[in-house]
Scaffold this active site. Structure first.
Site, mmCIF file in Angstrom:
data_model
loop_
_atom_site.group_PDB
_atom_site.id
_atom_site.type_symbol
_atom_site.label_atom_id
_atom_site.label_comp_id
_atom_site.label_asym_id
_atom_site.label_seq_id
_atom_site.Cartn_x
_atom_site.Cartn_y
_atom_site.Cartn_z
ATOM 1 N N ASP A 238 0.822 -1.204 0.000
ATOM 2 C CA ASP A 238 0.000 0.000 0.000
ATOM 3 C C ASP A 238 0.860 1.260 0.000
ATOM 4 O O ASP A 238 1.824 1.353 0.763
ATOM 5 C CB ASP A 238 -0.872 -0.024 1.269
ATOM 6 N N GLU A 300 1.525 -0.566 -5.093
ATOM 7 C CA GLU A 300 0.531 0.449 -5.450
ATOM 8 C C GLU A 300 1.312 1.678 -5.895
ATOM 9 O O GLU A 300 1.663 2.535 -5.085
ATOM 10 C CB GLU A 300 -0.366 0.795 -4.256
HETATM 11 O O1 TEU Z 1 -4.081 4.533 -1.358
HETATM 12 C C1 TEU Z 1 -2.999 5.393 -1.529
HETATM 13 C C2 TEU Z 1 -3.308 6.464 -2.451
HETATM 14 O O2 TEU Z 1 -2.471 6.877 -3.223
HETATM 15 C C3 TEU Z 1 -4.644 7.092 -2.311
HETATM 16 O O3 TEU Z 1 -4.374 8.354 -1.795
HETATM 17 C C4 TEU Z 1 -5.414 7.263 -3.537
HETATM 18 O O4 TEU Z 1 -4.752 8.129 -4.407
HETATM 19 C C5 TEU Z 1 -6.742 7.861 -3.165
HETATM 20 O O5 TEU Z 1 -7.390 6.949 -2.289
HETATM 21 C C6 TEU Z 1 -7.629 8.094 -4.333
HETATM 22 O O6 TEU Z 1 -8.854 8.606 -3.884
HETATM 23 C C7 TEU Z 1 -3.928 3.498 -0.467
HETATM 24 C C8 TEU Z 1 -5.199 2.677 -0.363
HETATM 25 O O7 TEU Z 1 -5.464 2.073 -1.588
HETATM 26 C C9 TEU Z 1 -6.309 3.548 0.132
HETATM 27 O O8 TEU Z 1 -7.514 2.862 0.177
HETATM 28 C C10 TEU Z 1 -5.916 4.014 1.514
HETATM 29 O O9 TEU Z 1 -6.889 4.893 1.997
HETATM 30 C C11 TEU Z 1 -4.555 4.704 1.511
HETATM 31 O O10 TEU Z 1 -3.575 3.951 0.828
HETATM 32 C C12 TEU Z 1 -4.051 4.881 2.911
HETATM 33 O O11 TEU Z 1 -3.668 3.648 3.438
#
Ligand code: TEU
Length: 594
Positions: A238, A300
């Site tokens: 993540d 990610e």
């Molecule tokens: O997302 C990381 C991220 O880059 C997010 O800021 C994304 O761009 C944003 O949710 C778009 O609306 C990850 C996870 O996938 C997300 O669900 C989490 O909330 C986040 O990390 C924090 O752990």
């Protein structure tokens, strides 16, 4: 009317079995090393997949119940979004114990059972690993924020701030710089007990870990071993580009304008993708490589260019992540639209710019408006969803599917602010409605709660369109989006040209039809997709790709008129239709192919 040609074409070739539930059982799982190359990885948001105990939330036993479906669909692995104990501020991405299961989702024993049951279905289990931050309720942070002399204090990112006044001031001190949280407001939170601010890239309940402290590394690596020892096939990492921050805490450059939260848009040069992170990625890679069975690291990785992405593989050394996500293909930004030329450019960038590494393509996840609502036009949505499936599943790449994508589930955002569950939607309303819309319950049946739960009060409302968009109805309809996805997956499993064969673009100047050749002369497969709302008649010029024209045989199409096509000439593709055909006969490779 749509898709009437599909079954005929399939039956004629004998490539696929079309008799419903028999298919996946009859298709042996692909046994190749490493298993993840060309695999289909299915993302499950555990709150929303299947409720087994009637509390209106999905859980691990629910996932276990649906393994038969996933095997029928043909997925190789599931990635489960965080199911660890958590205060659930960010619905699991705020973890308070990395070595357990939140009671809302089940128990550690349920997880062990799920891993074992999935194995029986030839499905691997990948966990989400949140390395960047913990919950503020994690014992590490509770200790760290209790006193500056606590041994865990340095496990997080602290600053004394600087003298100042204003709304962010505490005891005459303000945050050290202009960094903002991706979820709104200053990225710094004051803790009176230590008279310092801590840094949080996301919610203030998600303090960032200090990856410059070797104890943090050791602790997080131990957590990963805990799960690798229990047989997980790997991790989705993540927010991993956010792991390190500038040690000097220098300001970021404003790019002009403000975001949905009213914060200045910054260049993120001091908080994202710092060089130090690659040292940790190499260490992590050595950790997973020390286990048998090709454990995999998925990143990610929202990154602007293919060169940036290539660094996450370790470039020519191939010693970092095996599968950092290529977000450039599926998420163009705010204005996604079907564009054959843009797809072609991005696919070829991944073909040529990654030192031969396997791309990981993705159109959907739990953070973004579903692709059907970004690329759809409201008139041809089912065909457009099938086209996206074709791109995802016929390119040379590992594919990520998000639950519901295969049936054409839509985004259903909350109608009113009072209904929003995702905190960023409450803070950002109405510009940012949060991510509830793409996290609604999986639609299994046309019945109550779409078969997701026996409880009428589901954690998010079940969209009304479950009456027609659901697994049960679509399974019974040979021309459904679900069967299209399943046939694409089965075809890709059965055809080595589709899994491993090189990709060559055909007619690269065509603005509407995206076409390419997979594999080589002899067993090659041609794919043509009309990315426009108007029927297009094309002739595909494979000689230009170095292969002499040969007779062809349709393998799969949702263009009824093309099921009997025998050559690459004068093919009429209806709006958004796909045609997939095998090159037949004993073709000669031309000189340029050798
Ligand atoms: O997302 C990381 C991220 O880059 C997010 O800021 C994304 O761009 C944003 O949710 C778009 O609306 C990850 C996870 O996938 C997300 O669900 C989490 O909330 C986040 O990390 C924090 O752990």
């Amino acid at each position: 009317m749509r898709l009437t040609g599909l079954l005929v074409a399939l039956a004629a070739t004998g490539v696929l079995i079309t008799g419903g539930a028999r298919a996946a059982a009859a298709t042996p799982p692909a046994h190749r090393a490493p298993w993840w190359r060309g695999a289909v990885i299915y993302e499950i948001y555990p709150r929303s997949f299947q409720d087994s105990n009637g509390d209106g939330r999905g859980d691990l036993r629910g996932i276990e119940r649906r393994l038969g479906y996933l095997q029928w669909l043909g997925v190789d692995a599931i990635w489960i979004a965080p199911m660890y104990p958590s205060p659930q501020v960010d619905f699991g991405y705020d973890i308070s114990n990395y070595e357990g299961v939140d009671p809302r989702f089940g128990s550690l024993a349920d997880m062990e059972r799920l891993i074992a049951a999935a194995k029986q279905h030839h499905i691997r289990v990948i966990l989400d690993m949140v390395l960047n931050h913990t919950s503020d309720r994690h014992p590490w942070f509770i200790a760290a924020s209790s006193s500056r002399s606590d041994p865990k204090h340095d496990w997080y990112v602290w600053s004394d701030g600087k003298p100042g006044r204003g709304p962010n001031a505490h005891d005459g001190r303000v945050p050290p710089n202009n960094w903002v949280s991706l979820f709104g407001g200053s990225a710094w939170q004051w803790v009176p007990a230590v008279h310092q601010f801590y840094y949080h890239a996301f919610y203030r309940q998600q303090p960032d870990l200090n990856w410059r402290n070797p104890q943090v590394r050791r602790a997080m690596f131990a957590v990963m071993r805990f799960w690798l020892d229990r047989g997980v096939a790997g991790f989705r990492l993540d927010a991993v580009p956010q792991l390190f921050e500038d040690p000097k805490l220098r300001d970021e450059r404003p790019l002009g304008g403000v975001n949905a939260f009213g914060d200045p848009i910054l260049d993120q040069s001091r908080t994202g993708d710092l060089p130090e992170v690659h040292v940790v990625m190499r260490e992590l890679r050595r950790l997973v490589d020390s286990y048998p069975g090709d454990r995999v690291l998925i990143g990610e990785t929202y990154l602007p260019t293919i060169q940036d992405l290539d660094r996450w593989y370790g470039g020519a050394r191939h010693d970092e992540l095996q599968l950092p996500m290529d977000m450039r293909l599926g998420f163009h930004g705010d204005h996604d639209h079907l564009d054959a030329a843009a797809f072609r450019r991005r696919i070829m960038a991944a073909e040529s710019g990654l030192h031969g590494s396997e791309p990981l393509f993705v159109f959907d996840n739990h953070d973004n408006v579903r692709s059907i609502d970004r690329y759809g036009d409201g008139r041809h949505d089912p065909m457009i969803n099938e086209l996206l499936g074709s791109v995802l599943l016929t390119t040379r790449a590992t594919a990520l599917l998000y639950y519901g994508e295969e049936i054409g589930m839509h985004t259903t955002p909350p109608a009113r602010r009072s209904q929003v569950r995702d905190p960023i939607g409450i803070r950002g309303w109405p510009k940012e409605k949060g991510r509830d819309g793409e996290r609604t319950p999986m639609q299994w049946t046309p019945g109550p709660q779409a078969g997701f739960s026996t409880n009428p009060r589901t954690w998010l409302p079940v969209p009304a369109n479950h009456a027609t968009i659901n697994v049960q109805t679509e399974r019974a309809d040979p021309g459904s989006q679900l069967n299209w996805y399943r046939h694409l997956i089965a075809l890709r499993r059965g055809e080595s040209a589709l899994r491993d064969g090189r990709l060559r673009m055909l007619d690269p100047g065509d603005p509407n039809v995206l076409a390419y050749l997979r594999g080589d002369a002899g067993g090659g497969i041609v794919i043509a997709m009309n990315c426009s709302a108007v029927a297009r008649t094309v002739s595909l010029h494979i000689a230009a790709a170095g292969v002499q024209p040969v007779p062809v045989e349709t393998l799969l199409t949702n263009a009824p008129g093309l099921r009997d096509a025998r050559s690459l000439r004068n093919l009429t593709l209806p709006p958004y239709a796909t045609w997939i055909a095998r090159l037949r006969g004993r073709p000669r490779s031309s000189a340029s192919a050798n």
